[in-house]
Design a protein around this motif. Structure first.
Motif, PDB file in Angstrom:
ATOM      1  N   LEU A  34       0.630  -1.584   0.078  1.00  0.00           N
ATOM      2  CA  LEU A  34       0.403  -0.727  -0.120  1.00  0.00           C
ATOM      3  C   LEU A  34       0.949   1.576   0.027  1.00  0.00           C
ATOM      4  O   LEU A  34       0.395   2.240  -0.380  1.00  0.00           O
ATOM      5  N   GLU A  35       1.938   0.620   0.902  1.00  0.00           N
ATOM      6  CA  GLU A  35       2.499   2.142   1.054  1.00  0.00           C
ATOM      7  C   GLU A  35       3.872   2.685  -0.298  1.00  0.00           C
ATOM      8  O   GLU A  35       3.333   3.485  -0.847  1.00  0.00           O
ATOM      9  N   ALA A  36       3.766   1.603  -0.865  1.00  0.00           N
ATOM     10  CA  ALA A  36       4.635   1.329  -2.579  1.00  0.00           C
ATOM     11  C   ALA A  36       3.571   2.502  -3.652  1.00  0.00           C
ATOM     12  O   ALA A  36       4.268   3.168  -3.633  1.00  0.00           O
ATOM     13  N   PHE A  37       2.569   1.763  -3.838  1.00  0.00           N
ATOM     14  CA  PHE A  37       1.649   2.508  -4.503  1.00  0.00           C
ATOM     15  C   PHE A  37       1.383   3.799  -4.127  1.00  0.00           C
ATOM     16  O   PHE A  37       1.405   5.274  -5.106  1.00  0.00           O
ATOM     17  N   SER A  38       1.590   3.978  -3.204  1.00  0.00           N
ATOM     18  CA  SER A  38       0.835   5.586  -2.688  1.00  0.00           C
ATOM     19  C   SER A  38       2.343   6.028  -2.608  1.00  0.00           C
ATOM     20  O   SER A  38       1.999   7.408  -3.227  1.00  0.00           O
ATOM     21  N   ASP A  39       2.812   5.555  -2.434  1.00  0.00           N
ATOM     22  CA  ASP A  39       4.404   6.637  -2.453  1.00  0.00           C
ATOM     23  C   ASP A  39       4.420   6.946  -4.378  1.00  0.00           C
ATOM     24  O   ASP A  39       5.047   8.318  -4.488  1.00  0.00           O
ATOM     25  N   GLY A  40       3.936   5.900  -4.794  1.00  0.00           N
ATOM     26  CA  GLY A  40       3.907   6.155  -6.483  1.00  0.00           C
ATOM     27  C   GLY A  40       3.012   7.380  -6.749  1.00  0.00           C
ATOM     28  O   GLY A  40       4.054   8.309  -7.596  1.00  0.00           O
ATOM     29  N   VAL A  41       2.063   7.558  -6.374  1.00  0.00           N
ATOM     30  CA  VAL A  41       0.730   8.661  -6.871  1.00  0.00           C
ATOM     31  C   VAL A  41       1.559  10.039  -5.743  1.00  0.00           C
ATOM     32  O   VAL A  41       1.167  10.810  -6.864  1.00  0.00           O
ATOM     33  N   PHE A  42       2.305  10.092  -5.162  1.00  0.00           N
ATOM     34  CA  PHE A  42       2.410  11.028  -4.241  1.00  0.00           C
ATOM     35  C   PHE A  42       3.644  11.439  -5.066  1.00  0.00           C
ATOM     36  O   PHE A  42       3.970  12.419  -5.981  1.00  0.00           O
ATOM     37  N   ALA A  43       4.400  11.085  -5.594  1.00  0.00           N
ATOM     38  CA  ALA A  43       5.616  11.310  -6.046  1.00  0.00           C
ATOM     39  C   ALA A  43       5.702  12.160  -7.807  1.00  0.00           C
ATOM     40  O   ALA A  43       6.151  12.645  -8.479  1.00  0.00           O
ATOM     41  N   ILE A  44       4.341  10.845  -7.964  1.00  0.00           N
ATOM     42  CA  ILE A  44       3.865  11.394  -9.850  1.00  0.00           C
ATOM     43  C   ILE A  44       2.979  12.617  -9.899  1.00  0.00           C
ATOM     44  O   ILE A  44       3.561  13.556 -10.836  1.00  0.00           O
ATOM     45  N   ALA A  45       2.160  13.103  -8.601  1.00  0.00           N
ATOM     46  CA  ALA A  45       1.437  14.130  -8.516  1.00  0.00           C
ATOM     47  C   ALA A  45       2.689  15.130  -8.279  1.00  0.00           C
ATOM     48  O   ALA A  45       2.458  17.101  -8.825  1.00  0.00           O
ATOM     49  N   ALA A  46       3.391  14.993  -7.342  1.00  0.00           N
ATOM     50  CA  ALA A  46       4.431  16.091  -7.032  1.00  0.00           C
ATOM     51  C   ALA A  46       4.735  16.657  -8.340  1.00  0.00           C
ATOM     52  O   ALA A  46       5.524  17.700  -8.273  1.00  0.00           O
ATOM     53  N   THR A  47       5.829  16.030  -8.788  1.00  0.00           N
ATOM     54  CA  THR A  47       6.418  15.436 -10.179  1.00  0.00           C
ATOM     55  C   THR A  47       5.701  16.133 -11.447  1.00  0.00           C
ATOM     56  O   THR A  47       6.134  17.003 -11.916  1.00  0.00           O
ATOM     57  N   LEU A  48       4.365  15.923 -11.406  1.00  0.00           N
ATOM     58  CA  LEU A  48       3.400  16.127 -12.736  1.00  0.00           C
ATOM     59  C   LEU A  48       2.936  17.974 -13.051  1.00  0.00           C
ATOM     60  O   LEU A  48       3.232  18.824 -13.681  1.00  0.00           O
TER      61      LEU A  48
END
Lengths: 199, 199, 199, 199
Positions: free
Chosen positions: C6-20
């Motif tokens: 769950l953390e890995a998936f959530s971290d992916g969303v955080f990292a992508i949303a931030a970088t976008l």
């Protein structure tokens, strides 16, 4: 640097490059139903490039599975390899947009082919650097597996280069060859570069 | 290839495809406050597709949780499955843009439905390939759990196909059905395909 | 499902949303040097939203660090929470584009505030669901830490809601409040929701 | 928070920022083959920024490899550092678009240089905060390695600042210097900040 770190970063680039491809599928104004039919090359280009990146990802893991450690030169080669892989969305966009237009099809197909050739070449360099003299290989990597991988990666650069040359005469045929190459690698055993299993 | 690697790559594609959906929410010139109200279908489409990808992600883990290893064919099916999942931002864009327009709504709703159907079909193929004859299952995977998963995934393709057919007559109703399907899967126990728990 | 997934998936969303978020920083035609000065709200909005997502990411880990397992409801709440987080690039774009325009500033600031409020509310729901009756907590989670986290997350929704109300009268002041909130959370100890340390 | 978590989030931002760079490579209407030649600065800017982010990623791991734990301040510095790294696609776009235009080249080159300088400065702050008084270092981190890393990161801010100053007189020369810096860091041993090996 442990190999797991390198894999994680590379996998990130593979996953993002593949998923960004969808941004090349778009419609312009006009009747939507007609537009959706007219842009069929976008769908094909999207699928071919996505599957191609999927194959690259699988092959990259085959390589990493044989490696015990990485050195500085390997990291540099890997970064240059990823630079080319992450470039794929651009020629995919060109092919989607121009392959059916009288002007532009040739240039688009050539750029796609050059990118594919560079991916294949840099991937071979990556593997051969690691395998040459067993430089970075695991001590228990079997010679038969290593040689099988070397053989299975060798034709890639030549096949992509040949399709690129075809693009000079007939871009549509060369686009068909890019699709055929992706299909071939999917069904062919070299998909995972290793007849011993997907290990 | 260990299953953890396949999960990491697939999770990357899920997370990126979900997060890219926001690029479909945009305003054009005109009064901003009016525009922000007028584009309400974008918000709904964004939320429905995001939650749908979240459900797919959770179900993919349920499948991976039952699997001990992967083979070449499984990897090919998984790549094709991800190709369809990463396509979702495009029909989401179409639905956001066209669902309230007289021309285009039908085509948009049909493309969304076809994509949903292909996701559900390829996901069933993925699971059934792994489960058939317990081909890739963990030796301790309970038959009851496996059968429960098989049953819970079966209706998906038919439900999406039915909503797609509805789109031919009434695109708005079919869009409502796509939203209802996402809602249903969220609340229904098959969210994690496993009545024994989210394990 | 293990919490690490769950953390890995959530971290992916955080990292992508931030970088976008960087996609919202752009110049239009005209003198580049003048344009680069004129778009200063884009830089501020980019930095504020990036740091805000960074804070959310850190707080999400604080929560996950106290949790031993997740259940179906937690996953649903987490998916809805991520849906709101991944929405942040849109109001960030609105703020960048409209905050200095007479028409649009109010609407942009209100949408940003509503998004921030929903992020804070859904995050509180996520934590309170896990902590209520120690439902999903690790058996060794200290009551003092748990209560400290609960207290530190409580003001968020009210602060964002208050800044949103301010936007009705003065959008520029409310934009300043959003920046101040990000700054406050960065320097304040509740950055990691835990006075005992970053663990 | 374990260091592995911080690395995973940071790696996500590195991988996404690098892969998003391709969105800056695009053609406008006109003869495609002429366009593809005319946009050569895009290719160079893409490659230089991609490799630069690759170097940053490798150096970040060198730092993390020496660290036993992180504290609140380190996390704040890391978030600000990532904010600057994820900004790189914007100046890369400016350089691609404006470096050959009489108006705009100077501003583009200056913005690129400022970004590079801020990346180098924030990276030095990150490392020096961790290393000062061995605050966050592993107990077995060798002084020689630590001092070697400190020395190898020191020139970065000055080199980028110098290239930025050059941009005021000659933007094209400064763009060449940015490329030379990337090349230098790739071949130079400080690529991994550690003469003892890529550890």
């Amino acid at each position: 640097m442990p190999t797991s770190r390198l894999e994680a970063f590379s996998d990130g680039v593979f996953a993002i490059a593949a998923t960004l491809l969808i941004l090349n599928v778009s419609v312009t104004s006009g009747s939507l139903s007609e537009e959706l039919v007219k842009i069929w090359p976008s769908y094909v280009a999207y699928a071919v490039s996505f599957v191609t990146i999927g194959i690259i990802w699988a092959n990259h893991h085959t390589v990493m599975g044989q490696i015990s450690h990485v050195d500085r030169t390997f990291l540099v080669i890997n970064t240059l390899f990823l630079t080319v892989v992450a470039f794929i969305p651009f020629p995919t966009h060109l092919l989607s947009e121009y392959i059916l237009k009288p002007e532009g099809a040739r240039a688009a197909a050539i750029v796609y082919g050059i990118t594919g050739t560079l991916v294949a070449v840099s991937f071979n360099v990556l593997w051969r650097y690691a395998a040459s003299g067993r430089r970075l290989l695991k001590s228990n990597a079997s010679s038969r597996t290593v040689d099988g991988i070397s053989r299975s990666y060798l034709p890639g650069p030549f096949l992509y280069a040949a399709a690129t040359v075809v693009a000079v005469w007939n871009p549509v045929v060369s686009a068909g060859l890019y699709a055929a190459l992706a299909l071939f690698y999917v069904v062919e055993s070299s998909f995972f570069g290793d007849r011993e299993g997907p290990g």
